[in-house]
Design an enzyme around this catalytic site. Sequence first.
Site: not given
Ligand code: PGA
Length: 243
Positions: A9-11, A96, A98, A165, A171, A204, A225-226
């Site tokens: 997930n590149w956001k 998600h 966010e 999640e 993050g 994470s 994500g990251g």
């Molecule tokens: P993260 O994000 O791996 O940076 O913790 C995961 C996500 O938001 O799907």
Amino acid sequence: MRKIVIAGNWKMFKTQAETQEFLQGFLPYLDESPEGREVILCPPFTDLSLLSQSLHGSLIHLGAQNVHWEEYAAYTGEISGPMLTEIGVRFVIVGHSERRQYFGETDATVNLRVRAAQRFGLTPILCVGETKQQRDAGEAESVITLQLDKGLLDIDQNNLVIAYEPIWAIGTGDTCEATEANRIISLIRSKLSNPNVSIQYGGSVKPNNIDEIMAQPEIDGVLVGGASLEPESFARIVNFQSV
Ligand code: PGA
């Protein structure tokens, strides 16, 4: 049979130029990937067309980060299922944290988006998870159960991925213990009518914890994500070592 599904997930990261650069570094690593791993990249909308052309013939699938429930209508800033499938998108992340936290998504709108995704031929990746406060108050199970009850209303469990999640792990570098993620995912599975739904862990996920996470019997993949932004780290995750 539950599939192994690994999604990045590149956001709101990566221009098209940065996407090209990522691909050059990442694609060669896929030659070493064991069979049977579904790899999905979910970039910003502006990168989807480019990826769709560049990934043609590769094993990577394309995912979007949002979908509206209407086919077309006056909804500034939204995107519809047919617009995504036309350019080769197969998956879409829905619900998600966010989106829930910063953009007012509710279980009801999440459910509308999950249903629309299926109606238009996409596979939704439905995200559920609790806050730190809810966990500390012993409410993780009830929060997740409610998110599932409402999010899965009238949906087809034959075309679905779920991502657990925990919000406090996203993050933050503060990963959920693999055994605890396994326990919650087993609880999620017990609420489903289809035992073959793939359930991911997200929060994470990094090269240094992926092997332990994927060694858990209930965990079918990860939503990253990251660590999906760098070719080497995402490749290490995709090519996790089974124990
Ligand atoms: P993260 O994000 O791996 O940076 O913790 C995961 C996500 O938001 O799907």
